[in-house]
Design a protein around this motif. Structure first.
Motif, PDB file in Angstrom:
ATOM      1  N   LEU A  18      12.416  50.983 128.346  1.00 54.65           N
ATOM      2  CA  LEU A  18      12.428  52.042 127.340  1.00 54.65           C
ATOM      3  C   LEU A  18      11.636  51.616 126.104  1.00 54.65           C
ATOM      4  CD1 LEU A  18      13.394  54.762 126.273  1.00 54.65           C
ATOM      5  CD2 LEU A  18      15.496  53.617 125.538  1.00 54.65           C
ATOM      6  N   SER A  19      11.881  50.420 125.664  1.00 62.06           N
ATOM      7  CA  SER A  19      11.180  49.893 124.495  1.00 62.06           C
ATOM      8  C   SER A  19       9.673  49.844 124.745  1.00 62.06           C
ATOM      9  CB  SER A  19      11.726  48.493 124.192  1.00 62.06           C
ATOM     10  OG  SER A  19      11.065  47.911 123.123  1.00 62.06           O
ATOM     11  N   LEU A  20       9.281  49.347 125.906  1.00 60.03           N
ATOM     12  CA  LEU A  20       7.860  49.251 126.238  1.00 60.03           C
ATOM     13  C   LEU A  20       7.233  50.632 126.393  1.00 60.03           C
ATOM     14  CD1 LEU A  20       5.408  47.498 126.874  1.00 60.03           C
ATOM     15  CD2 LEU A  20       6.162  47.470 129.265  1.00 60.03           C
ATOM     16  N   ALA A  21       7.928  51.550 127.027  1.00 59.07           N
ATOM     17  CA  ALA A  21       7.384  52.907 127.206  1.00 59.07           C
ATOM     18  C   ALA A  21       7.132  53.565 125.851  1.00 59.07           C
ATOM     19  CB  ALA A  21       8.338  53.753 128.041  1.00 59.07           C
ATOM     20  N   ARG A  22       8.064  53.410 124.923  1.00 56.54           N
ATOM     21  CA  ARG A  22       7.874  53.993 123.592  1.00 56.54           C
ATOM     22  C   ARG A  22       6.709  53.336 122.861  1.00 56.54           C
ATOM     23  NH1 ARG A  22      13.809  54.975 120.919  1.00 56.54           N
ATOM     24  NH2 ARG A  22      14.351  56.800 122.164  1.00 56.54           N
ATOM     25  N   LEU A  23       6.600  52.026 123.004  1.00 56.11           N
ATOM     26  CA  LEU A  23       5.510  51.309 122.343  1.00 56.11           C
ATOM     27  C   LEU A  23       4.156  51.722 122.913  1.00 56.11           C
ATOM     28  CD1 LEU A  23       4.645  49.128 120.340  1.00 56.11           C
ATOM     29  CD2 LEU A  23       4.944  47.464 122.171  1.00 56.11           C
ATOM     30  N   ARG A  25       3.421  54.555 124.392  1.00 58.84           N
ATOM     31  CA  ARG A  25       3.162  55.937 123.971  1.00 58.84           C
ATOM     32  C   ARG A  25       2.670  55.988 122.520  1.00 58.84           C
ATOM     33  NH1 ARG A  25       7.921  58.490 125.133  1.00 58.84           N
ATOM     34  NH2 ARG A  25       8.697  58.063 123.049  1.00 58.84           N
ATOM     35  N   ARG A  26       3.349  55.282 121.612  1.00 58.51           N
ATOM     36  CA  ARG A  26       2.918  55.274 120.206  1.00 58.51           C
ATOM     37  C   ARG A  26       1.520  54.700 120.057  1.00 58.51           C
ATOM     38  NH1 ARG A  26       8.085  53.206 119.222  1.00 58.51           N
ATOM     39  NH2 ARG A  26       7.203  51.138 118.941  1.00 58.51           N
ATOM     40  N   THR A  27       1.254  53.612 120.776  1.00 56.16           N
ATOM     41  CA  THR A  27      -0.056  52.975 120.688  1.00 56.16           C
ATOM     42  C   THR A  27      -1.142  53.907 121.207  1.00 56.16           C
ATOM     43  OG1 THR A  27       0.949  50.791 120.914  1.00 56.16           O
ATOM     44  CG2 THR A  27      -1.400  50.955 121.407  1.00 56.16           C
ATOM     45  N   ALA A  28      -0.899  54.562 122.333  1.00 56.49           N
ATOM     46  CA  ALA A  28      -1.889  55.475 122.915  1.00 56.49           C
ATOM     47  C   ALA A  28      -2.161  56.657 121.986  1.00 56.49           C
ATOM     48  CB  ALA A  28      -1.408  55.963 124.280  1.00 56.49           C
ATOM     49  N   VAL A  29      -1.121  57.204 121.401  1.00 55.47           N
ATOM     50  CA  VAL A  29      -1.298  58.340 120.490  1.00 55.47           C
ATOM     51  C   VAL A  29      -2.090  57.907 119.262  1.00 55.47           C
ATOM     52  CG1 VAL A  29      -0.080  59.922 118.929  1.00 55.47           C
ATOM     53  CG2 VAL A  29       0.676  59.655 121.294  1.00 55.47           C
ATOM     54  N   ASP A  52      -3.666  39.339 120.244  1.00 53.14           N
ATOM     55  CA  ASP A  52      -2.765  39.708 119.155  1.00 53.14           C
ATOM     56  C   ASP A  52      -2.236  41.134 119.309  1.00 53.14           C
ATOM     57  OD1 ASP A  52      -2.972  37.281 117.888  1.00 53.14           O
ATOM     58  OD2 ASP A  52      -4.680  37.906 116.671  1.00 53.14           O
ATOM     59  N   SER A  53      -2.382  41.687 120.478  1.00 54.35           N
ATOM     60  CA  SER A  53      -1.970  43.067 120.734  1.00 54.35           C
ATOM     61  C   SER A  53      -0.476  43.250 120.520  1.00 54.35           C
ATOM     62  CB  SER A  53      -2.320  43.425 122.182  1.00 54.35           C
ATOM     63  OG  SER A  53      -1.641  44.579 122.596  1.00 54.35           O
ATOM     64  N   ILE A  54      -0.107  44.404 120.021  1.00 51.52           N
ATOM     65  CA  ILE A  54       1.301  44.760 119.869  1.00 51.52           C
ATOM     66  C   ILE A  54       1.989  44.793 121.231  1.00 51.52           C
ATOM     67  CG2 ILE A  54       0.901  47.261 119.929  1.00 51.52           C
ATOM     68  CD1 ILE A  54       3.399  45.727 117.537  1.00 51.52           C
ATOM     69  N   LEU A  55       1.240  45.136 122.272  1.00 50.22           N
ATOM     70  CA  LEU A  55       1.822  45.169 123.617  1.00 50.22           C
ATOM     71  C   LEU A  55       2.153  43.757 124.103  1.00 50.22           C
ATOM     72  CD1 LEU A  55      -0.507  47.876 125.192  1.00 50.22           C
ATOM     73  CD2 LEU A  55       1.767  48.181 124.177  1.00 50.22           C
ATOM     74  N   ARG A  56       1.257  42.815 123.864  1.00 53.94           N
ATOM     75  CA  ARG A  56       1.543  41.416 124.222  1.00 53.94           C
ATOM     76  C   ARG A  56       2.682  40.875 123.380  1.00 53.94           C
ATOM     77  NH1 ARG A  56      -3.435  37.722 125.513  1.00 53.94           N
ATOM     78  NH2 ARG A  56      -1.686  36.539 126.298  1.00 53.94           N
ATOM     79  N   TRP A  57       2.723  41.264 122.098  1.00 56.02           N
ATOM     80  CA  TRP A  57       3.802  40.844 121.228  1.00 56.02           C
ATOM     81  C   TRP A  57       5.150  41.292 121.785  1.00 56.02           C
ATOM     82  CZ3 TRP A  57       7.277  44.020 118.739  1.00 56.02           C
ATOM     83  CH2 TRP A  57       8.148  43.394 117.862  1.00 56.02           C
ATOM     84  N   HIS A  58       5.194  42.490 122.331  1.00 57.66           N
ATOM     85  CA  HIS A  58       6.434  42.997 122.918  1.00 57.66           C
ATOM     86  C   HIS A  58       6.947  42.048 123.997  1.00 57.66           C
ATOM     87  CE1 HIS A  58       8.906  45.376 125.697  1.00 57.66           C
ATOM     88  NE2 HIS A  58       9.304  45.995 124.610  1.00 57.66           N
ATOM     89  N   PHE A  59       6.070  41.613 124.885  1.00 56.86           N
ATOM     90  CA  PHE A  59       6.500  40.731 125.969  1.00 56.86           C
ATOM     91  C   PHE A  59       6.936  39.364 125.452  1.00 56.86           C
ATOM     92  CE2 PHE A  59       4.246  43.900 128.443  1.00 56.86           C
ATOM     93  CZ  PHE A  59       5.123  44.068 129.496  1.00 56.86           C
ATOM     94  N   ARG A  60       6.293  38.884 124.408  1.00 59.04           N
ATOM     95  CA  ARG A  60       6.677  37.584 123.840  1.00 59.04           C
ATOM     96  C   ARG A  60       7.966  37.672 123.031  1.00 59.04           C
ATOM     97  NH1 ARG A  60       1.087  37.400 122.401  1.00 59.04           N
ATOM     98  NH2 ARG A  60       1.711  37.861 120.276  1.00 59.04           N
ATOM     99  N   VAL A  83      26.527  46.779 119.181  1.00 59.07           N
ATOM    100  CA  VAL A  83      25.320  46.803 120.016  1.00 59.07           C
ATOM    101  C   VAL A  83      25.214  48.158 120.687  1.00 59.07           C
ATOM    102  CG1 VAL A  83      24.079  45.702 121.909  1.00 59.07           C
ATOM    103  CG2 VAL A  83      25.528  44.322 120.411  1.00 59.07           C
ATOM    104  N   VAL A  84      24.048  48.770 120.543  1.00 58.88           N
ATOM    105  CA  VAL A  84      23.771  50.080 121.127  1.00 58.88           C
ATOM    106  C   VAL A  84      22.689  49.885 122.192  1.00 58.88           C
ATOM    107  CG1 VAL A  84      22.899  52.384 120.635  1.00 58.88           C
ATOM    108  CG2 VAL A  84      24.384  51.243 118.989  1.00 58.88           C
ATOM    109  N   HIS A  85      22.963  50.380 123.397  1.00 62.72           N
ATOM    110  CA  HIS A  85      22.056  50.162 124.525  1.00 62.72           C
ATOM    111  C   HIS A  85      21.207  51.370 124.899  1.00 62.72           C
ATOM    112  CE1 HIS A  85      23.850  46.263 125.353  1.00 62.72           C
ATOM    113  NE2 HIS A  85      25.014  46.837 125.120  1.00 62.72           N
ATOM    114  N   ARG A  86      21.540  52.523 124.374  1.00 59.08           N
ATOM    115  CA  ARG A  86      20.816  53.746 124.719  1.00 59.08           C
ATOM    116  C   ARG A  86      20.675  54.618 123.473  1.00 59.08           C
ATOM    117  NH1 ARG A  86      19.604  51.710 129.059  1.00 59.08           N
ATOM    118  NH2 ARG A  86      20.598  52.061 131.038  1.00 59.08           N
ATOM    119  N   PRO A  87      19.601  55.404 123.396  1.00 57.64           N
ATOM    120  CA  PRO A  87      19.430  56.310 122.256  1.00 57.64           C
ATOM    121  C   PRO A  87      20.601  57.280 122.077  1.00 57.64           C
ATOM    122  CG  PRO A  87      17.365  56.092 123.430  1.00 57.64           C
ATOM    123  CD  PRO A  87      18.405  55.389 124.258  1.00 57.64           C
TER     124      PRO A  87
END
Length: 103
Positions: A18-23, A25-29, A52-60, A83-87
């Motif tokens: 979910l986190s990666l999909a949102r990231l 989508r935001r990056t593509a837009v 230094d991509s935000i996408l690579r940062w996500h994985f790290r 702790v909240v696990h879902r929107p």
């Protein structure tokens, strides 16, 4: 620095997909619309695919983030951690703490 002074920590521990999909989508837009982000910078394809991509940062950073949340939860002398696990869970929590009255 902030956590010891907090009354409660609300940790968003969303699934990686979910986190990666949102990231993505935001990056593509932002790339497609050339929307300025930090200090007027715009996303370009070279930067999106760089080391230094935000996408690579996500994985790290994702494992570090989840480990930090677990550490906060297990700290016996720490502040309470919610702790909240879902929107949808977050929406329920916010509805419970939202003051009554006109919006």
């Amino acid at each position: 620095m902030v956590v010891p002074r907090a009354q409660v920590v609300l940790a968003l521990d969303y699934p990686r997909w979910l986190s990666l999909a949102r990231l993505v989508r935001r990056t593509a837009v932002r790339w497609a619309t050339r929307t300025p982000v930090c200090n007027g910078n715009v996303e370009d394809l070279r930067q999106i695919l760089s080391g230094d991509s935000i996408l690579r940062w996500h994985f790290r950073s994702y494992p570090r983030k989840t480990a930090q949340i677990r550490a906060w939860e297990q700290a016996e002398d720490g502040v309470p951690v919610l702790v909240v696990h879902r929107p949808r869970e977050l929406e329920r929590v916010l509805e419970e703490v939202r003051p009554a009255g006109p919006r």
